[in-house]
Design a protein around this motif. Structure first.
Motif, PDB file in Angstrom:
ATOM      1  N   THR A   1      -6.680  -2.111  -5.970  1.00 32.19           N
ATOM      2  CA  THR A   1      -5.894  -1.914  -7.191  1.00 32.19           C
ATOM      3  C   THR A   1      -6.084  -3.051  -8.183  1.00 32.19           C
ATOM      4  O   THR A   1      -6.091  -2.828  -9.401  1.00 32.19           O
ATOM      5  CB  THR A   1      -4.403  -1.755  -6.853  1.00 32.19           C
ATOM      6  OG1 THR A   1      -3.962  -2.864  -6.050  1.00 32.19           O
ATOM      7  CG2 THR A   1      -4.163  -0.468  -6.086  1.00 32.19           C
TER       8      THR A   1
ATOM      9  N   SER B   1      -1.902  -4.484   3.899  1.00 36.12           N
ATOM     10  CA  SER B   1      -1.940  -4.169   2.474  1.00 36.12           C
ATOM     11  C   SER B   1      -3.078  -4.858   1.722  1.00 36.12           C
ATOM     12  O   SER B   1      -3.252  -4.625   0.525  1.00 36.12           O
ATOM     13  CB  SER B   1      -0.604  -4.552   1.819  1.00 36.12           C
ATOM     14  OG  SER B   1       0.426  -3.666   2.204  1.00 36.12           O
TER      15      SER B   1
ATOM     16  N   TYR C   1      -5.726  -2.474   0.042  1.00 32.33           N
ATOM     17  CA  TYR C   1      -5.158  -1.750  -1.099  1.00 32.33           C
ATOM     18  C   TYR C   1      -4.934  -2.694  -2.280  1.00 32.33           C
ATOM     19  O   TYR C   1      -5.162  -2.322  -3.437  1.00 32.33           O
ATOM     20  CB  TYR C   1      -3.844  -1.089  -0.696  1.00 32.33           C
ATOM     21  CG  TYR C   1      -3.206  -0.280  -1.807  1.00 32.33           C
ATOM     22  CD1 TYR C   1      -3.708   0.972  -2.150  1.00 32.33           C
ATOM     23  CD2 TYR C   1      -2.110  -0.769  -2.501  1.00 32.33           C
ATOM     24  CE1 TYR C   1      -3.136   1.715  -3.164  1.00 32.33           C
ATOM     25  CE2 TYR C   1      -1.526  -0.038  -3.519  1.00 32.33           C
ATOM     26  CZ  TYR C   1      -2.045   1.207  -3.854  1.00 32.33           C
ATOM     27  OH  TYR C   1      -1.473   1.928  -4.871  1.00 32.33           O
TER      28      TYR C   1
ATOM     29  N   LYS D   1       0.814  -1.214   0.000  1.00 30.82           N
ATOM     30  CA  LYS D   1       0.000   0.000   0.000  1.00 30.82           C
ATOM     31  C   LYS D   1       0.850   1.269   0.000  1.00 30.82           C
ATOM     32  O   LYS D   1       0.365   2.362  -0.343  1.00 30.82           O
ATOM     33  CB  LYS D   1      -0.936   0.013   1.208  1.00 30.82           C
ATOM     34  CG  LYS D   1      -0.228   0.094   2.555  1.00 30.82           C
ATOM     35  CD  LYS D   1      -1.212   0.068   3.701  1.00 30.82           C
ATOM     36  CE  LYS D   1      -0.509   0.091   5.051  1.00 30.82           C
ATOM     37  NZ  LYS D   1       0.311   1.306   5.258  1.00 30.82           N
TER      38      LYS D   1
END
Length: 246
Positions: free
Chosen positions: A148, A141, A144, A48
Motif C-alpha cells: 500500500t 502486516s 500489506y 492488513k
C-alpha cells in the motif's frame, strides 16, 4: 454512558503506540477522548485487515483518497461511526460539547493545519519515516504495508523507498521542523493558537509519539535537541493537558 470504541492498529512497539499512515494518527483520537474525560475501549485491527473490518464489520466510511484508514470510533450511545481524526474531534465537540477540542470558529483552520503540518514538517522525509515505520510493523502486516505504501508513493520496489538518501532526508526533516518551530514562535504562547489549546497541538504531539517509536536512540537524542527541545516539550504539555502518558 457506554464506552466509545476506538479502533487501532497493533505493532511491536511498546504499548502499541505508533502511526503507520503519515496523514492520520490514532493518538489524536485518544487525546480527544481523554481530554473530554469520555470512557472508551480500544479494539485492535491488524493493518492488513483494516479494509475488510471497517467495511464489513464496523460500517465505516472511506476517508480521503477512497481508502479505509484508522483512527475510527464507534459510539454506541448514538450508533454513529466516525472515521478520520479531525472528523472525530468535530463529532466529539458536537455530541459532548464540554471542553471543546476545536476553538469556536476554528474548524476551517484545523482542517488546513494537519495536511500543512505533514507537508512542511516531513514531506521530504516520508521515505525515511516509512522505512523506519516498517520496522515496528507486526510481521503479518508487513507485506500489506509495503504494497500500500508503494502504491501511495508511485513506486514499484521497496528498495526505491528504503535506499533513498537517508542523510539528506534527515537534514530535510530538521529543516521542516525548523519551519514548524517558527509557527510556534509566532503564536506568542506555548500552543499553536497562543494561549489556547487545540486539536492542532494534539496533531503535533502525536507526531512526536511517532518519532519516539520509530527512531533509534542516537536519532532521538538529535531530534530532541532541535529547536530548544520544542517537540518533547509539546508532547509533555499535551499529555499534561489531557491527563495522558503517551
Amino acid at each position: 454512558m457506554q464506552p466509545i470504541i476506538l479502533y487501532d492498529i497493533p505493532s511491536k512497539a511498546p504499548n502499541n503506540i505508533w502511526a503507520p499512515n503519515p496523514a492520520k494518527t490514532r493518538p489524536v483520537a485518544q487525546f480527544c477522548l481523554e481530554y473530554k474525560g469520555l470512557p472508551y475501549t480500544i479494539v485492535w485491527v491488524e493493518f492488513k485487515d483494516i479494509p475488510i473490518t471497517m467495511k464489513c464489520e464496523v460500517g465505516a466510511s472511506t476517508t480521503e483518497g477512497g481508502r479505509y484508514t484508522l483512527p475510527v470510533i464507534k459510539d454506541p450511545n448514538t450508533g454513529l461511526v466516525i472515521a478520520d481524526s479531525l472528523a472525530i474531534a468535530e463529532y466529539l465537540d458536537k455530541t459532548y460539547p464540554e471542553k471543546p477540542i476545536i476553538p469556536r470558529g476554528a474548524n476551517a483552520l484545523m482542517g488546513l493545519f494537519e495536511p500543512a503540518y505533514c507537508r512542511v514538517a516531513y514531506g521530504k522525509a516520508v521515505k525515511l519515516i516509512l522505512t523506519k515505520t516498517l520496522e515496528v510493523m507486526n510481521d503479518s502486516s508487513r507485506e500489506y504495508f509495503i504494497q500500500t505504501r508503494l502504491e501511495l508513493l508511485g513506486e514499484t520496489r521497496w528498495e526505491a523507498v528504503s535506499e533513498e538518501n537517508v542523510q539528506q532526508q534527515w537534514e530535510d526533516f530538521k529543516k521542516g521542523l525548523d519551519e514548524i518551530d517558527k509557527w510556534y514562535q509566532k503564536s506568542g504562547g506555548k500552543w499553536i493558537m497562543g494561549d489556547t489549546f487545540s486539536f492542532a497541538d494534539m496533531v503535533v504531539a502525536c507526531r512526536t509519539i511517532w518519532w519516539n517509536t520509530i527512531f533509534d536512540e542516537e536519532q532521538l537524542r538529535e531530534l530532541h535537541s532541535w529547536n530548544g527541545g520544542r517537540w518533547a516539550r509539546v508532547l509533555a504539555d499535551v499529555n499534561a493537558q489531557c491527563g495522558t502518558d503517551l
